[in-house]
Design an enzyme around this catalytic site. Structure first.
Site, PDB file in Angstrom:
ATOM      1  N   THR A  93       0.750  -1.147  -0.076  1.00  0.00           N
ATOM      2  CA  THR A  93      -0.016  -0.098  -0.037  1.00  0.00           C
ATOM      3  C   THR A  93       1.051   1.240   0.183  1.00  0.00           C
ATOM      4  O   THR A  93       0.584   2.255  -0.974  1.00  0.00           O
ATOM      5  CB  THR A  93      -0.890  -0.147   1.304  1.00  0.00           C
ATOM      6  OG1 THR A  93      -1.883  -1.060   1.112  1.00  0.00           O
ATOM      7  CG2 THR A  93      -1.678   1.315   1.228  1.00  0.00           C
ATOM      8  N   VAL A  94       1.673   1.202   0.930  1.00  0.00           N
ATOM      9  CA  VAL A  94       2.414   2.503   1.216  1.00  0.00           C
ATOM     10  C   VAL A  94       3.588   2.816   0.088  1.00  0.00           C
ATOM     11  O   VAL A  94       3.933   3.732  -0.751  1.00  0.00           O
ATOM     12  CB  VAL A  94       3.247   2.548   2.585  1.00  0.00           C
ATOM     13  CG1 VAL A  94       4.074   3.938   2.752  1.00  0.00           C
ATOM     14  CG2 VAL A  94       1.926   2.736   3.683  1.00  0.00           C
TER      15      VAL A  94
ATOM     16  N   LYS B 273       7.070   1.949  11.892  1.00  0.00           N
ATOM     17  CA  LYS B 273       7.293   2.325  13.148  1.00  0.00           C
ATOM     18  C   LYS B 273       7.837   1.307  14.400  1.00  0.00           C
ATOM     19  O   LYS B 273       8.456   1.514  15.161  1.00  0.00           O
ATOM     20  CB  LYS B 273       5.866   2.811  13.638  1.00  0.00           C
ATOM     21  CG  LYS B 273       4.930   1.826  14.058  1.00  0.00           C
ATOM     22  CD  LYS B 273       3.979   1.426  12.898  1.00  0.00           C
ATOM     23  CE  LYS B 273       3.385   2.202  12.028  1.00  0.00           C
ATOM     24  NZ  LYS B 273       2.390   1.958  10.959  1.00  0.00           N
TER      25      LYS B 273
ATOM     26  N   GLY C 247       1.144   9.606  10.052  1.00  0.00           N
ATOM     27  CA  GLY C 247       0.854   9.299   8.623  1.00  0.00           C
ATOM     28  C   GLY C 247       1.383  10.670   7.829  1.00  0.00           C
ATOM     29  O   GLY C 247       2.480  10.911   7.824  1.00  0.00           O
TER      30      GLY C 247
ATOM     31  N   ASP D  63       0.867  -0.893  18.037  1.00  0.00           N
ATOM     32  CA  ASP D  63       0.844   0.228  16.998  1.00  0.00           C
ATOM     33  C   ASP D  63       1.354   1.517  17.754  1.00  0.00           C
ATOM     34  O   ASP D  63       2.085   2.292  17.391  1.00  0.00           O
ATOM     35  CB  ASP D  63      -0.138   0.223  15.918  1.00  0.00           C
ATOM     36  CG  ASP D  63       0.181   1.520  15.014  1.00  0.00           C
ATOM     37  OD1 ASP D  63       1.005   1.042  14.131  1.00  0.00           O
ATOM     38  OD2 ASP D  63      -0.235   2.403  15.022  1.00  0.00           O
TER      39      ASP D  63
ATOM     40  N   LYS E 223       4.502   4.179  18.192  1.00  0.00           N
ATOM     41  CA  LYS E 223       4.499   5.657  17.796  1.00  0.00           C
ATOM     42  C   LYS E 223       4.871   6.510  18.943  1.00  0.00           C
ATOM     43  O   LYS E 223       5.545   7.546  18.622  1.00  0.00           O
ATOM     44  CB  LYS E 223       3.265   6.009  17.175  1.00  0.00           C
ATOM     45  CG  LYS E 223       3.082   5.181  15.847  1.00  0.00           C
ATOM     46  CD  LYS E 223       1.583   5.300  15.250  1.00  0.00           C
ATOM     47  CE  LYS E 223       1.215   4.667  14.070  1.00  0.00           C
ATOM     48  NZ  LYS E 223      -0.274   4.964  13.650  1.00  0.00           N
TER      49      LYS E 223
ATOM     50  N   GLY F 221      -2.864   5.565   5.714  1.00  0.00           N
ATOM     51  CA  GLY F 221      -3.562   5.393   4.391  1.00  0.00           C
ATOM     52  C   GLY F 221      -2.242   5.541   3.325  1.00  0.00           C
ATOM     53  O   GLY F 221      -1.029   5.943   3.643  1.00  0.00           O
TER      54      GLY F 221
END
Length: 398
Positions: A10-11, A93, A122, A189, A193, A289
């Protein structure tokens, strides 16, 4: 500047899309050289290869973008790229939180840079803002909603009155949550971060001690109980510094309706800091996203291409964990009776009540680390128990 991308999910594909579209004059300075992918995927793009050494040995590659996720082989590849004299930009991360200090030492030894703005928040330029504020201020506290998946779940449970499982399934269908959502709903997650954010804010190595309680056990009754008090539940990461000491925690928190934290919708993030002269600053935007995260990565690439002078992370501070820095009152939902909870909490109950078909117990202000430890005892007797902290405004008005 020639770029290699490791991983084209995705990224990674978002980064490739931005570079190849060359929509701005600045981005035109970036050239895509390689895409590292599995052998079975090599037909998907003419620049794909499955040999990391081919990328490392190519002297024309200036920077490696790591978007593979996970710890290995990302950890090994990042060290190899830095050792080969290539800058590295990462959105990972998990690996940055675990090896941040090692990576920076390797980058410094080989005269290159490691950038990872996309690892936290993000598309929000959160780490850059922390560095900017530190040019003038000391930062003594950070907190925020740093996980879009958990916020989407909490927000839609509140809006729709539906169950955790129903909203989680919707989040998975939309691609906001993974097939295994554990990292998001259990707080792993957001903890990573917070480790990275705090290391930048406080000039220290990533924290090891962060009590964490996620939203796996939340029920629609908990949402309704909060709404009856004109509050919303959010999964909040907090870190506070005082001198040589720090406190940090991840936990569901109740915010009065109307407060900014209470109003964050869908998969958006809110990152907040407090500086000694600037006071409170808040940054809102897409926390995850494809394109928001890719945007943050390309910003790092442009900083490298344009030789922007960036602050070097020092990590020179050795902070000591001090749980007394963070306290609050809590609501605990459990099937245990008052006597059992009084015993576990050392007599810290204010009152209990039946509401929404459940039993909720209000505590006195407690050290957050103590409450988290005692919740482990409660969960052994009641595996479905849930807790919610009161924010400071809630403390004053309750």
């Amino acid at each position: 500047m020639k770029v290699a991308i490791l991983g084209y999910g995705t990224v990674g594909s978002g980064v490739g899309e931005i570079i190849e579209k060359k929509a701005s004059t600045d981005v035109k300075a970036l050239e895509l050289g390689y895409i590292l992918e599995r052998k079975e995927n090599l037909h998907k793009h003419p620049l794909m290869c499955d040999d990391i050494d081919r990328i490392l040995d190519d002297q024309d590659i200036d920077v490696v973008v790591e978007t593979m996720g996970g710890i290995e082989p990302a950890h090994t590849y990042i060290l190899q790229a830095l050792s080969a004299g290539k800058h590295v930009v990462s959105a990972n991360k998990a690996v940055i939180a675990q090896y941040e200090k090692e990576f920076h030492a390797c980058a410094k030894a080989h005269g290159v840079k490691l950038l990872y703005e996309a690892s936290c928040g993000g598309g929000i330029p959160w780490l850059h803002q922390l560095q900017s504020v530190k040019r003038i201020d000391s930062i003594d506290e950070i907190h925020g909603i740093l996980n879009g998946t958990s916020n989407y779940i909490l927000d839609h449970m509140s809006k729709e009155g539906t169950s955790f499982q129903e909203v989680l399934q919707n989040a998975q269908d939309l691609g906001y949550a993974e097939a295994d959502p554990s990292a998001d709903i259990d707080g792993d997650d957001i903890r990573n971060k917070l480790k990275i954010s705090a290391s930048v804010a406080f000039d220290c190595a990533p924290f090891q001690e962060i009590p964490t309680f996620g939203i796996r056990n939340i029920r629609k009754e908990d949402i309704a109980y909060a709404k009856a008090q004109h509050r919303n539940i959010k999964l909040i990461a907090t870190a506070k510094r005082s001198g040589d000491y720090y406190g940090a925690v991840i936990e569901p928190t109740l915010y009065e309706e109307g407060l900014m934290e209470a109003s964050v919708a869908d998969n958006f993030n809110l990152a907040c800091l407090h500086g000694t002269t600037i006071g409170d600053l808040r940054f809102f935007g897409q926390g995850a996203g494809k394109l928001p995260t890719a945007h943050a990565i390309v910003q790092d690439l442009l900083d490298l291409a344009q030789e922007v002078k960036l602050p070097e992370p020092s990590m020179h501070e050795s902070l000591i964990y001090h749980p007394e820095l963070l306290t609050s009152s809590y609501y605990i939902r459990s099937v245990l009776n008052d006597k059992e909870i009084q015993e576990i909490l050392h007599g810290a109950i204010v009152h209990s009540e039946e509401a929404q078909g459940c039993r909720y117990t209000r505590t006195k202000p407690l050290e957050k680390a103590f409450l988290h430890k005692q919740m482990e005892r409660i969960l052994k007797k009641d595996p479905q128990a849930f807790m919610m902290a009161l924010d400071q405004t809630g403390e004053e008005q309750a």
